[in-house]
Design an enzyme around this catalytic site. Structure first.
Site, PDB file in Angstrom:
ATOM      1  N   LYS A  38      37.625  13.463  32.010  1.00 55.54           N
ATOM      2  CA  LYS A  38      36.995  14.790  32.071  1.00 55.54           C
ATOM      3  C   LYS A  38      37.468  15.614  30.818  1.00 55.54           C
ATOM      4  O   LYS A  38      36.892  16.405  30.065  1.00 55.54           O
ATOM      5  CB  LYS A  38      37.109  15.411  33.316  1.00 55.54           C
ATOM      6  CG  LYS A  38      36.530  14.818  34.363  1.00 55.54           C
ATOM      7  CD  LYS A  38      35.031  14.699  34.357  1.00 55.54           C
ATOM      8  CE  LYS A  38      34.469  16.179  34.566  1.00 55.54           C
ATOM      9  NZ  LYS A  38      32.930  16.057  34.534  1.00 55.54           N
ATOM     10  N   THR A  42      36.546  20.334  35.764  1.00 60.13           N
ATOM     11  CA  THR A  42      37.430  20.309  36.885  1.00 60.13           C
ATOM     12  C   THR A  42      38.748  20.833  36.488  1.00 60.13           C
ATOM     13  O   THR A  42      39.183  20.840  35.265  1.00 60.13           O
ATOM     14  CB  THR A  42      37.837  18.600  37.158  1.00 60.13           C
ATOM     15  OG1 THR A  42      38.992  18.685  38.168  1.00 60.13           O
ATOM     16  CG2 THR A  42      38.195  17.890  36.017  1.00 60.13           C
ATOM     17  N   ASP A  43      39.522  21.381  37.430  1.00 57.12           N
ATOM     18  CA  ASP A  43      40.746  22.076  37.175  1.00 57.12           C
ATOM     19  C   ASP A  43      42.107  20.873  36.740  1.00 57.12           C
ATOM     20  O   ASP A  43      42.847  21.311  36.374  1.00 57.12           O
ATOM     21  CB  ASP A  43      41.399  22.982  38.297  1.00 57.12           C
ATOM     22  CG  ASP A  43      41.432  22.099  39.590  1.00 57.12           C
ATOM     23  OD1 ASP A  43      41.138  21.094  39.706  1.00 57.12           O
ATOM     24  OD2 ASP A  43      41.802  22.895  40.763  1.00 57.12           O
ATOM     25  N   GLU A  44      41.429  19.642  36.926  1.00 59.58           N
ATOM     26  CA  GLU A  44      42.537  18.641  36.947  1.00 59.58           C
ATOM     27  C   GLU A  44      42.977  18.377  35.475  1.00 59.58           C
ATOM     28  O   GLU A  44      43.812  17.703  35.153  1.00 59.58           O
ATOM     29  CB  GLU A  44      42.133  17.340  37.653  1.00 59.58           C
ATOM     30  CG  GLU A  44      41.685  17.647  38.931  1.00 59.58           C
ATOM     31  CD  GLU A  44      41.509  16.413  39.894  1.00 59.58           C
ATOM     32  OE1 GLU A  44      41.913  15.264  39.608  1.00 59.58           O
ATOM     33  OE2 GLU A  44      40.866  16.341  41.060  1.00 59.58           O
ATOM     34  N   TYR A  79      40.952   9.752  35.437  1.00 62.26           N
ATOM     35  CA  TYR A  79      39.880  10.723  35.790  1.00 62.26           C
ATOM     36  C   TYR A  79      39.855  11.968  34.867  1.00 62.26           C
ATOM     37  O   TYR A  79      39.230  12.268  34.116  1.00 62.26           O
ATOM     38  CB  TYR A  79      39.705  10.879  37.183  1.00 62.26           C
ATOM     39  CG  TYR A  79      38.844  12.114  37.392  1.00 62.26           C
ATOM     40  CD1 TYR A  79      37.243  12.000  37.240  1.00 62.26           C
ATOM     41  CD2 TYR A  79      39.356  13.358  38.027  1.00 62.26           C
ATOM     42  CE1 TYR A  79      36.665  13.156  37.505  1.00 62.26           C
ATOM     43  CE2 TYR A  79      38.789  14.237  38.356  1.00 62.26           C
ATOM     44  CZ  TYR A  79      37.232  14.323  38.200  1.00 62.26           C
ATOM     45  OH  TYR A  79      36.358  15.603  38.511  1.00 62.26           O
TER      46      TYR A  79
END
Ligand code: NAD
Ligand code: TYD
Length: 353
Positions: free
Chosen positions: A162, A132-134, A158
């Protein structure tokens, strides 16, 4: 054949359906069927011998070893994860278990299998990790979009889990030579999206006459990508990505949350008008903000375009229209996912809204 993990979830199921619509290469689909996994997403594959579904955990080493030895896949694509930021705030433990420990165990089992392959198959093998970009944290309004070289600055349990998984994938390449690829994608939307995430939650709440809960001032920005474009990006990276590289995937569609909610309302006003003739926008309710809420994500997807020629096929306008229609056309799917467990989550998360 390929081994897909988490293929009963939102993106994984879209990936499996699209894969088998385009090729006859079989898929082994390993999914634990958590609250987010739903075999109904794969109902159209019932009786299709090209799809082998196995219920199980990516952290179950002996099961994964058995699947690898028995099916001898040429690639593993890892979608399996706990994926919802709000759930990670209430209970981070499962995120560490699946996203960190699970990815570690999966990587290690795959490494053992890969090391035992004949030279030609060892060279062709790929482990593609879907991320993810997060992991890059939050952008200020005028910062450039996230490039693959951005520093990792995850802010939620989260995104931290990741980020940890991405680091493990990287290390298994650098240390053991495992041929890995990593994709970091922005927010997806489309069919089979579980209605705890922004867009499907707004659609189902609107139709049910419930409030549309917008966190904080609603000016947080996400970069939205239609899920089928994410799936095509993954196929593209799997086919031609350079081993050990990461590729950012995004839709070039930065929008504040409130605009997303208003767009959903306008489409519903057109396609399924409220009986009282009022707009669904009247149901918008501002609620307490998410703790540690990232303000802005934006993806610079130029590397993927430059190296592999990928661009999204949908604009936000075409993708969101397809999505709203899909939810209107699939009321049974919506009714079935709103189980007791779903209702429990909604009352916990929106208790003070
Ligand atoms: P999802 O929550 O809808 O689905 C996750 C799937 O993984 C479910 O089917 C679940 O049963 C399965 N799963 C969970 N733990 C497992 C375990 N231990 N072993 C096997 N299966 C397990 O998530 P999604 O939105 O489809 O996301 C898929 C992947 O893409 C995730 O890795 C996520 O981090 C990443 N991603 C998602 C988005 C997004 O906008 N949804 C954006 C970028 C990246
Ligand atoms: P979400 O779909 O949970 O994805 P993510 O947090 O991974 O980006 O949320 C998207 C945006 O919408 C995020 O800024 C939080 C916001 N949001 C709301 O305003 N209300 C809601 O009820 C939800 C679920 C999200």
């Amino acid at each position: 054949m390929i081994l897909v993990t988490g293929g009963a979830g939102f993106i994984g199921a879209n990936f499996v359906l699209d894969w088998l619509a385009q090729s006859d290469e079989p898929v082994v689909n390993l999914d634990k069927l958590t609250y987010a996994g739903n075999r109904e997403n794969l109902a159209s594959l019932q009786g299709d011998g090209r799809h082998i579904f196995v219920q199980g955990d990516i952290g179950d080493t002996s099961l994964v070893e058995r699947l690898l030895a028995g099916h001898r896949p040429r690639a593993v694509i890892n979608f399996a994860a706990e994926s919802h930021v709000d759930r990670s705030i209430h209970g981070p433990g499962e995120f560490i278990q699946t996203n960190v420990v699970g990815t570690f165990r999966l990587l290690d089992a795959v490494r053992g299998y890969w090391a035992g392959l004949e030279a030609e198959h060892r060279q062709a093998f790929r482990f593609l990790h879907v991320s993810t970009d997060e992991v890059y944290g939050s952008l200020a309004p005028h910062d450039p979009a996230f490039a693959e070289t951005n520093r990792y600055e995850p802010n939620s349990p989260y995104s931290a889990s990741k980020a940890a998984s991405d680091h493990l994938v990287r290390a298994w390449h650098h240390t053991y030579g495992l041929p890995v690829l990593t994709t970091n994608c922005s927010n997806n939307y489309g069919p089979y999206h579980f209605p705890e995430k922004l867009i499907p939650l707004m659609i189902v709440n609107a139709l049910a006459g419930k409030p549309l809960p917008v966190y904080g001032d609603g000016m947080q920005i996400r970069d939205w990508l239609y899920v089928k474009d994410h799936c095509s990006a993954i196929r593209t990276v799997l086919a031609g990505g350079r081993v050990g590289e990461t590729y950012n995937v995004g839709g070039w569609n930065e929008k504040p949350n409130i605009e997303i909610v208003q767009t959903v309302c306008a489409l519903l006003d057109e396609l399924r008008p409220r009986p009282d003739g009022q707009s669904y926008a009247g149901q918008i309710t501002y609620v307490t903000d998410r703790p540690g809420h990232d303000r802005r994500y934006a993806i610079d997807a130029r590397k993927l375009e430059r190296e592999l020629g990928w661009r999204p096929a949908e604009t936000f306008e075409t993708g969101i229209r397809k999505t709203v229609r899909w939810y209107l056309d699939n009321p049974d799917w919506v009714a079935h996912v709103q189980s007791g467990a779903y209702r429990e989550w909604v009352s916990k998360q929106y208790a003070s809204a």
